[in-house]
Design a protein around this motif. Structure first.
Motif, PDB file in Angstrom:
ATOM      1  N   MET A   1     -16.489  -4.419   7.279  1.00 44.30           N
ATOM      2  CA  MET A   1     -15.594  -3.521   7.981  1.00 44.30           C
ATOM      3  C   MET A   1     -16.004  -3.501   9.459  1.00 44.30           C
ATOM      4  O   MET A   1     -17.180  -3.429   9.779  1.00 44.30           O
ATOM      5  CB  MET A   1     -15.692  -2.124   7.372  1.00 44.30           C
ATOM      6  N   ASP A  56      -8.535  -4.242   5.322  1.00 42.37           N
ATOM      7  CA  ASP A  56      -9.793  -5.002   5.268  1.00 42.37           C
ATOM      8  C   ASP A  56     -10.571  -4.693   3.982  1.00 42.37           C
ATOM      9  O   ASP A  56     -11.274  -5.555   3.450  1.00 42.37           O
ATOM     10  CB  ASP A  56     -10.672  -4.700   6.485  1.00 42.37           C
ATOM     11  N   MET A  57     -10.450  -3.465   3.485  1.00 44.45           N
ATOM     12  CA  MET A  57     -11.155  -3.071   2.256  1.00 44.45           C
ATOM     13  C   MET A  57     -10.480  -3.628   1.001  1.00 44.45           C
ATOM     14  O   MET A  57     -11.120  -3.744  -0.044  1.00 44.45           O
ATOM     15  CB  MET A  57     -11.228  -1.542   2.169  1.00 44.45           C
ATOM     16  N   ASP A  59      -9.948  -6.479  -0.283  1.00 47.39           N
ATOM     17  CA  ASP A  59     -10.375  -7.861  -0.098  1.00 47.39           C
ATOM     18  C   ASP A  59     -10.166  -8.734  -1.335  1.00 47.39           C
ATOM     19  O   ASP A  59     -10.573  -9.877  -1.368  1.00 47.39           O
ATOM     20  CB  ASP A  59     -11.842  -7.908   0.339  1.00 47.39           C
ATOM     21  N   ASP A  60      -9.508  -8.199  -2.340  1.00 47.99           N
ATOM     22  CA  ASP A  60      -9.234  -8.932  -3.572  1.00 47.99           C
ATOM     23  C   ASP A  60      -7.821  -9.500  -3.484  1.00 47.99           C
ATOM     24  O   ASP A  60      -6.847  -8.743  -3.470  1.00 47.99           O
ATOM     25  CB  ASP A  60      -9.369  -7.961  -4.753  1.00 47.99           C
ATOM     26  N   PRO A  61      -7.681 -10.834  -3.417  1.00 45.64           N
ATOM     27  CA  PRO A  61      -6.340 -11.422  -3.273  1.00 45.64           C
ATOM     28  C   PRO A  61      -5.423 -11.189  -4.472  1.00 45.64           C
ATOM     29  O   PRO A  61      -4.228 -11.404  -4.373  1.00 45.64           O
ATOM     30  CB  PRO A  61      -6.611 -12.913  -3.075  1.00 45.64           C
ATOM     31  N   SER A  84      -0.262  -4.879   6.840  1.00 41.50           N
ATOM     32  CA  SER A  84      -0.373  -6.063   5.968  1.00 41.50           C
ATOM     33  C   SER A  84       0.717  -7.085   6.301  1.00 41.50           C
ATOM     34  O   SER A  84       0.452  -8.291   6.319  1.00 41.50           O
ATOM     35  CB  SER A  84      -0.309  -5.662   4.485  1.00 41.50           C
ATOM     36  N   ARG A  89      -0.242 -10.906   5.227  1.00 40.88           N
ATOM     37  CA  ARG A  89      -0.595 -10.727   3.807  1.00 40.88           C
ATOM     38  C   ARG A  89       0.096  -9.474   3.279  1.00 40.88           C
ATOM     39  O   ARG A  89      -0.540  -8.479   2.981  1.00 40.88           O
ATOM     40  CB  ARG A  89      -2.092 -10.717   3.582  1.00 40.88           C
ATOM     41  N   THR A 150      -8.615  -0.883  -7.544  1.00 44.56           N
ATOM     42  CA  THR A 150      -9.582  -0.272  -6.639  1.00 44.56           C
ATOM     43  C   THR A 150      -9.039   1.067  -6.158  1.00 44.56           C
ATOM     44  O   THR A 150      -7.827   1.284  -6.148  1.00 44.56           O
ATOM     45  CB  THR A 150      -9.921  -1.206  -5.448  1.00 44.56           C
TER      46      THR A 150
END
Length: 186
Positions: A1, A56-57, A59-61, A84, A89, A150
């Motif tokens: 981060m 940024d947190m 982070d799992d595609p 995003s 993304r 998450t």
């Protein structure tokens, strides 16, 4: 981060959202401060900072989108969806209602047309105290057919929410704990 972005957000949160003084929280507990994250999340720079740090947190595609309980998470969800998209993304968002519509589709979640059953999502929350509201929202998201991958929040008050979420099978990842916020805002 990115620490410089985190420090900028900490200063803005302290200026706009952190209010010293005794208050009664949603949980019924008394506190020596109130944290009104919406004041910062609805500020142009605050919205961008929150959206960028949350993105940024995530982070799992395999995470397909973000959502949370209305009203506290509404500006957080919007911030992440816009950032995003701008960063290439794109993550759609959904909002969990406190009560079902009572008409039409009678659903708890808004924005489901952007998701497929089983999609993995990140839950967003502004402030976590006991985690009770967040756990209820997660149950509604599961009932709608999505998988909570998450759980992210702006501020963990460090008052049991992390442990309650862990007992329910979720790990809480905050941008700040209260201690971190106070230290970084200096």
């Amino acid at each position: 981060m990115d620490l410089s972005l985190k420090k900028r957000l900490a200063r803005l949160l302290m200026e706009k959202s952190y209010v010293a003084g005794e208050v009664v929280l949603t949980s019924g507990r008394k506190s020596d401060y109130y944290f009104d994250c919406k004041q910062t999340a609805l500020h142009p720079e605050g919205s961008w900072l929150i959206g960028k740090l949350f993105l940024d947190m995530v982070d799992d595609p395999s995470i397909h989108g973000v959502g949370g309980m209305t009203l506290g998470a509404d500006p957080l969800i919007s911030a992440v969806t816009v950032v995003s998209y701008l960063e290439g993304r794109p993550l759609p968002g959904f909002i969990v209602r406190k009560a079902s519509k009572g008409h039409g589709t009678n659903q708890y979640l808004e924005g489901l047309k952007n998701f497929q059953p089983g999609d993995r999502v990140a839950m967003l929350e502004d402030v976590v105290t006991t985690g009770g509201t967040l756990i209820k929202a997660i149950e509604r998201v599961r009932d709608a057919g999505l998988t909570v991958a998450t759980v992210l929040c702006v501020l963990d008050r460090e008052e049991g929410g992390r442990d309650n979420l862990a007992a329910a099978g979720h790990t809480l990842k905050p941008i700040f704990t209260r201690r971190e916020l106070l230290e970084l805002a200096r």
